[in-house]
Design an enzyme around this catalytic site. Structure first.
Site, short mmCIF file in Angstrom:
data_model
loop_
_atom_site.label_atom_id
_atom_site.label_comp_id
_atom_site.label_asym_id
_atom_site.label_seq_id
_atom_site.Cartn_x
_atom_site.Cartn_y
_atom_site.Cartn_z
N ARG A 101 -2.29 10.86 6.40
CA ARG A 101 -2.42 9.48 6.84
C ARG A 101 -2.04 8.52 5.73
NH1 ARG A 101 -6.37 5.49 6.34
NH2 ARG A 101 -7.77 6.87 5.21
N PHE A 126 0.84 -1.19 0.00
CA PHE A 126 0.00 0.00 0.00
C PHE A 126 0.88 1.23 0.00
CE2 PHE A 126 -4.44 1.38 1.20
CZ PHE A 126 -5.08 0.49 0.37
N LEU A 185 -15.44 5.96 -3.31
CA LEU A 185 -14.04 5.58 -3.28
C LEU A 185 -13.68 4.45 -4.23
CD1 LEU A 185 -11.61 6.48 -1.61
CD2 LEU A 185 -12.00 4.49 -0.17
N HIS A 206 -11.86 12.44 1.86
CA HIS A 206 -11.89 11.07 2.35
C HIS A 206 -11.73 10.96 3.85
CE1 HIS A 206 -11.49 6.80 2.26
NE2 HIS A 206 -10.22 6.80 2.63
N ARG A 212 -0.98 9.77 -0.57
CA ARG A 212 -2.25 10.18 -1.18
C ARG A 212 -2.28 11.66 -1.55
NH1 ARG A 212 -6.45 6.64 2.59
NH2 ARG A 212 -6.04 4.70 1.49
N HIS A 233 -8.58 11.76 -1.04
CA HIS A 233 -8.12 10.50 -1.62
C HIS A 233 -8.00 10.71 -3.12
CE1 HIS A 233 -7.99 6.29 -2.76
NE2 HIS A 233 -7.91 5.94 -1.49
N GLN A 271 -7.71 14.90 4.26
CA GLN A 271 -7.15 14.05 3.20
C GLN A 271 -8.11 13.91 2.03
OE1 GLN A 271 -6.47 9.57 3.59
NE2 GLN A 271 -4.39 10.34 3.42
N GLU A 287 -7.23 2.15 -3.03
CA GLU A 287 -5.81 2.19 -3.36
C GLU A 287 -5.31 0.79 -3.70
OE1 GLU A 287 -3.87 4.79 -0.63
OE2 GLU A 287 -2.00 3.67 -0.72
#
Lengths: 249, 603
Positions: free
Chosen positions: B415, B121, B250, B380, B309, B236, B234, B253
Site C-alpha cells: 500500500r 508522499f 509510528l 503497520h 515502504r 512501516h 506492511q 512518513e
C-alpha cells in the site's frame, strides 16, 4: 532493573479500595506500561481503557497522584518512585470498574449541539476557499482528542455535578470550533447561553492546565464565546434597541 | 438457547473507524436502519493514528495530477497484484470523498489561494495528500463521528462481535458481548459490513492498538468467506525504537515528505545506494534535487527516502544487519538538518509536524528540531483481507460486505501511504451503499439457535478453566514467534516451524483460563481475541509459504527476486468443508486495454 509500587483503585460501581502492586520498571516507561505489566502478570482482569499509546486517541485518562493525565504520556521518571504512585479513575463520571468510568454523558452532550452547516460553496466545483490563518484558529480546537480530562477537572462538573446544565470545557471547545469556522452559518449563541450554560464557567482555567493537547481552552475558546453571548444578550445598546423595537430577547 | 438481548437492523456495521463510519453514513442516507458496533469508544479507532494525509488527485498543488496518475501509482506500488477495478474506482472517487469531508466540517490545511493543501508522499508522483498537519486521521474520524451522530444510527460502544450468524448461505446477523457488563447480544441484520481494521497485534513490534486482532478477518473466515493477499503485511519503515516501551509507535512518513532524511551511523544517506529499477526514472540522484522536490520544485525528482515502504523498511534492516545501525538497533531519521536550508527551521518543523515533535519530546526526551530520531520498521498495515466484489464490496457470503483494512484488493502487494484513508472513504461509502441495497431487497434471515449457543459456549469456556495458563502469556509468545519467523524477511524453513508453533499455541489457547467476572474483564477479552490472532497468523503464514517469490511487502530470503509467474494470481484462503485451511491460486482478471495504456504511459 528496579521496581516501583503502583497503588491502583480496584472495584466496581464506586465501591472499592486501593491495592498495591509492585512491578519492574525500566528506562522510558510510562504509567500505562506499568499498568499493562501489572495486568499481564498479576491482575489479568484489571479494567483499563487504552488504544493508541501515543497520546492521540484520548482513551487512557486517569488521575495519577491526584492529577488528571493520560497514562500513556506520563513518564515514570516524571514521578517520585520512592513512594507508591496512585492511579485512580476520573472523578467527574460514574464509575464502572477499576480505572474505567462511564463517559457516555459526553457523547449525548455532543449530539445536542447543532451540527456543522456550511455556507453555499464558493466555487462552481462545490468547494470552498479558506485562508490558512482562519483555518489555524479552528484547527487548534480540532486538535482535541476527547480524553475528557478537562471535563474531569472542571469544578462545575466534578464538584457541583451540574451535568444537566453545563456542557463542560470539551464541548465549549467543540462549539467554538463550529462557531469560528468561517464556513459555518449555524447560530449557537442562544443555546450557549441557555442549554449549554456557558455562564457557569468562571474561568479558573483548570481545564487549560490539564489539556494534553495544550489547547488554550479558556482564553481562545470559552472567553471569545462568552463575549459573543454578552454582545448578543447583554449589550446595553442592543438591549435599548430591543425595548424600543419591541423585539423579544 | 438462553434468551439474549436482541437488536434488529437493516444494516449492521462492525467497526467504527473511517470505513465503518463512512459505510454507516451511506447506508443511513439510503434510508435504512443502521447499527454500528464499536470495539472501543467512538472516535478512538486506529484511523485516529493516521498522520500523513488522504491521497486524492485533487490537483490543487500540481495540476498535472489526475485519477490516471493516481491509478498508475497505486498499481505500481501494489506490484500489479491489485484489483485494477478497485484501483480505478479509488483513484476516480477519492477527490469527491475528500471534498465531502470538507462539506461535513473537516478543516484541512490550505494552499495560498485557500484550497485544500496537498503534500508529497512515498510512491505518489505528485503532491497528493490532503492533510491537517500530522493529525489527518483525527480530523477524518472526528468529522465522520460528528456527522454520523446526527443520522439516527444506533451506536453500540465497547461491544465486540464473536461470531457471524448465517441462514443457509447468506448472512443473518452477529453475536457479541458488551464490555461493561459482559452480557451477550444478538444482532439480527439483513446485511453486515465488516470494517474491523487490521491484524497488527499478531506481531510484537506494531503501531496497532489492542483492538487489531484480525477480528473481521477471522469472522469472515469462519463464516465461509474467501480472503486474499494474506501474505502481504506492511512493515512501516519508521517506528520509534527507543525507549523500549514506545517501540513500534509510528513516525509519520510526513517527516520524510517535509525533507527528513535517513542516515546510518556513519552519516551516510544509504537510501541512495539501492533504488529499484522501476522507480529509477522518478528518483533524484543528488541530495540537492531531493531537497528541492520536498520544497515543491515541480522539476525535481523525489528523494530515495520516499520510495515505497517495503523497500525503505528492507534497506533499514540491511543497514542494521550489516552493522551500520544506530545505538538501539535502528537508523537515524533527521529533519533537524533542514536548518541549514531554511530560516526558522525549528518553528517550521513544529508547525508541519506538531504531533511528532510532541511525541518525541514527551516519550523519548528528543527534540526533533535539534537532533535526529532513531527509527526502525514496525508492523503497520494489512494489505490482505476479505475478498470482495470491487464495485459492491460484497464477499462470497451473500449479504456480508467488507471495507477498509479488513478488505483486500486495492493495495495489492503493498500500500502507498495516504491510500488507506482514501480507501476507507471510497470503499466504506460503496459498502454502505450496497449493503443498504441488499437490505432493501432481502428480508431478515432466520437465526440458527445452535450457532448462537455454540458461540456463547466457546466465548465462556475460559471461565471454566481455573488455574490454567493466562491469555497474555500465550498472546505474547505468539507475537514473538510471528515477529521472528514470519516478519519482514521470510524463508520456508522458518515458516514451516511457525506453522508447527501455531498448532502448539492453539492447544495452549484451548487451555487458557481467566479469573474474575464478566464485567469489563480485559483478561477474558484477550482470551477471546487470541483465537482470531491464531487463525490470522496461520493465514499469513500459509499464504506466505505459497508465494515463492519476493514482491511488495512479501520478501523471501529463499526466493529473493520477483517472479513473473507469480504476478498473474492472488493467493486465496478459505475454510474447507472439514474445517481445514484451504489455499488456492486465483488468476487476476484481464485488465481492460485503456487501463493498460495508462500504466504504459506513466512508466
Amino acid at each position: 532493573m528496579s521496581t516501583a509500587t503502583f497503588r491502583i483503585w480496584r472495584g466496581e460501581k464506586g465501591a472499592g479500595k486501593f491495592q498495591d502492586y509492585t512491578t519492574e520498571v525500566s528506562a522510558g516507561m510510562v504509567v500505562l506500561d506499568a499498568v499493562h505489566r501489572i495486568q499481564a502478570e498479576q491482575a489479568n482482569n484489571l479494567a483499563v481503557r487504552w488504544n493508541c499509546k501515543a497520546g492521540k486517541c484520548g482513551s487512557c485518562s486517569a488521575e495519577i497522584n491526584g492529577m488528571p493525565k493520560l497514562m500513556c504520556m506520563t513518564r515514570l521518571n516524571s514521578l517520585p518512585l520512592e513512594k507508591p504512585v496512585t492511579i485512580e479513575p476520573m472523578k467527574a463520571f460514574p464509575h464502572v470498574k477499576d480505572l474505567v468510568t462511564d463517559v457516555s454523558w459526553n457523547y449525548s452532550v455532543k449530539k445536542s449541539i447543532a451540527k456543522f452547516k456550511p455556507r453555499p460553496p464558493d466555487a462552481p466545483d462545490g468547494t470552498w476557499r479558506m485562508a490558512q490563518k482562519d483555518a489555524d484558529r479552528v484547527q487548534e480546537f480540532r486538535k482535541c482528542i476527547e480524553c475528557f480530562l478537562c471535563q474531569d477537572v472542571c469544578h462545575v462538573l466534578r464538584d457541583h455535578q451540574m451535568h444537566d446544565q453545563f456542557i463542560g470545557p470539551r464541548f465549549l471547545v467543540y462549539a467554538a470550533a463550529l462557531e469560528m469556522n468561517p464556513l459555518d452559518v449555524q447560530d449557537r449563541i442562544p443555546a450557549l447561553r441557555k442549554q449549554y450554560g456557558i455562564g457557569l464557567c468562571n474561568i479558573t482555567k483548570c481545564c487549560t492546565k490539564v489539556c494534553p493537547e495544550s489547547i488554550t481552552i479558556t482564553d481562545n475558546a470559552i472567553i471569545p464565546l462568552k463575549e459573543r453571548v454578552v454582545d448578543r444578550f447583554f449589550d446595553p445598546m442592543t438591549k435599548l434597541f430591543r425595548v424600543f423595537s419591541g423585539s423579544a430577547r | 438457547m438462553a434468551e439474549h438481548l436482541t437488536h434488529e437492523h437493516d444494516v449492521l456495521v462492525i467497526g467504527a473507524g473511517g470505513a465503518g463510519l463512512r459505510a454507516a453514513a451511506e447506508a443511513s442516507a439510503a434510508g435504512v436502519k443502521v447499527a454500528v458496533i464499536s470495539k472501543s469508544l467512538l472516535g478512538k479507532a486506529h484511523t485516529v493514528m493516521a498522520e500523513g494525509g488522504i491521497a486524492a488527485a485533487l490537483a490543487n498543488v500540481d495540476d498535472r495530477d489526475s485519477w490516471r496518475v493516481h491509478f498508475a501509482d497505486t498499481m505500481r506500488g501494489g506490484q500489479y497484484l491489485n484489483s485494477w477495478r478497485m484501483a480505478e474506482l479509488h483513484a476516480k472517487e477519492a477527490p469527491a470523498c475528500v471534498r465531502e469531508l470538507e462539506a461535513w466540517g473537516a478543516v484541512f490545511d490550505r494552499t495560498a489561494d485557500g484550497r485544500i493543501l496537498q503534500r508529497n508522499f512515498g510512491g505518489h508522483r505528485y503532491p497528493r495528500l490532503a492533510h491537517v498537519g500530522d493529525r489527518t486521521g483525527l480530523e477524518m474520524i472526528r468529522t465522520l463521528q460528528d456527522h454520523d451522530v446526527h443520522l439516527g444510527i444506533d451506536v453500540f460502544m465497547e461491544y465486540t462481535v464473536v461470531s457471524l450468524l448465517k441462514d443457509g448461505d447468506r448472512i443473518a446477523g452477529a453475536f457479541g458481548y458488551e464490555r461493561e457488563r459482559g452480557r451477550f447480544h444478538l444482532f439480527r441484520a439483513k446485511s453486515v459490513v465488516l470494517a474491523t481494521g487490521g491484524i497488527g497485534r499478531a506481531y510484537k513490534i506494531t503501531s496497532n492498538s489492542w483492538e487489531y486482532t484480525g477480528d473481521g478477518h477471522a469472522l469472515a473466515y469462519h463464516a465461509g468467506a474467501s480472503l486474499m493477499d494474506m501474505e502481504f503485511v506492511q512493515f512501516h519503515p519508521t517506528g520509534m525504537i527507543w525507549p523500549p516501551s514506545v517501540r513500534g509507535i509510528l513516525v509519520t512518513e510526513g517527516v520524510r515528505g517535509e525533507g527528513g532524511v535517513l542516515r546510518n551511523k556513519d552519516g551516510r544517506r544509504f537510501m541512495f545506494d539501492d533504488v529499484p529499477p522501476a522507480y529509477a526514472n522518478q528518483t533524484s540522484n543528488t541530495e540537492e534535487e531531493g531537497w528541492r522536490y520536498t520544497q515543491g520544485d515541480k522539476n525535481a525528482r523525489r528523494p530515495p527516502e520516499l520510495l515505497t515502504r517495503d523497500h525503505v523498511a528492507r534497506c533499514i534492516r540491511r543497514e542494521v544487519r550489516e552493522g551500520r545501525g544506530s545505538p538501539h538497533g535502528g537508523v537515524f531519521l533527521d529533519i533537524a538538518w533542514i536548518k541549514d536550508r531554511m530560516p526558522n527551521a525549528a518553528e517550521h518543523i513544529k508547525k508541519k509536524l506538531p504531533s511528532m515533535y510532541h511525541q518525541f519530546k514527551q516519550l523519548a526526551d528528543i527534540d526533533i528540531t535539534a537532533e535526529p530520531m532513531e527509527v526502525g520498521p514496525t508492523t503497520h498495515y494489512m494489505m490482505g483481507g476479505v475478498r470482495v466484489d470491487p464495485d459492491s464490496q460484497m464477499s462470497d457470503v451473500p449479504g456480508l460486505f467488507a471495507a477498509g483494512e479488513c478488505g483486500a484488493g486495492l493495495h495489492g502487494a503493498n500500500r502507498l501511504g495516504g491510500n488507506s484513508l482514501s480507501d476507507l472513504l471510497v470503499f466504506g461509502k460503496r459498502a454502505g451503499q450496497h449493503a443498504a441495497c441488499y437490505a432493501k431487497e432481502n428480508s431478515l434471515g432466520v437465526i440458527n439457535s445452535g450457532q448462537v449457543a455454540a458461540a456463547e459456549k466457546q466465548a465462556l469456556a475460559p471461565f471454566e478453566r481455573d488455574g490454567a495458563e493466562g491469555p497474555y502469556a500465550v498472546q505474547h509468545a505468539l507475537q514473538d514467534m510471528m515477529q521472528d519467523l514470519v516478519g519482514i524477511v521470510r524463508q520456508e524453513k522458518e515458516m514451516l516451524l511457525a506453522l508447527k508453533r501455531i498448532q502448539e499455541f492453539k492447544a495452549r489457547a484451548e487451555r487458557v483460563g481467566v479469573t474474575g467476572n464478566r464485567e469489563y474483564n480485559p483478561g477474558w477479552h484477550t482470551a477471546i481475541d487470541l483465537n482470531n490472532l491464531l487463525i490470522v497468523s496461520e493465514m499469513v503464514t500459509r499464504a506466505a509459504l505459497e508465494r515463492k517469490e519476493s514482491r511488495g511487502a512479501h520478501f523471501r530470503d529463499d526466493f529473493p527476486v520477483k517472479d513473473d509467474k507469480f504476478g498473474s494470481f492472488n493467493i486465496v484462503v478459505r475454510k474447507g468443508p472439514g474445517g481445514e485451511m484451504h489455499i488456492r491460486r486465483e488468476p487476476i482478471p484481464e485488465m481492460p486495454l485503456e487501463l493498460k495504456q495508462i500504466i504504459e504511459e506513466m512508466k
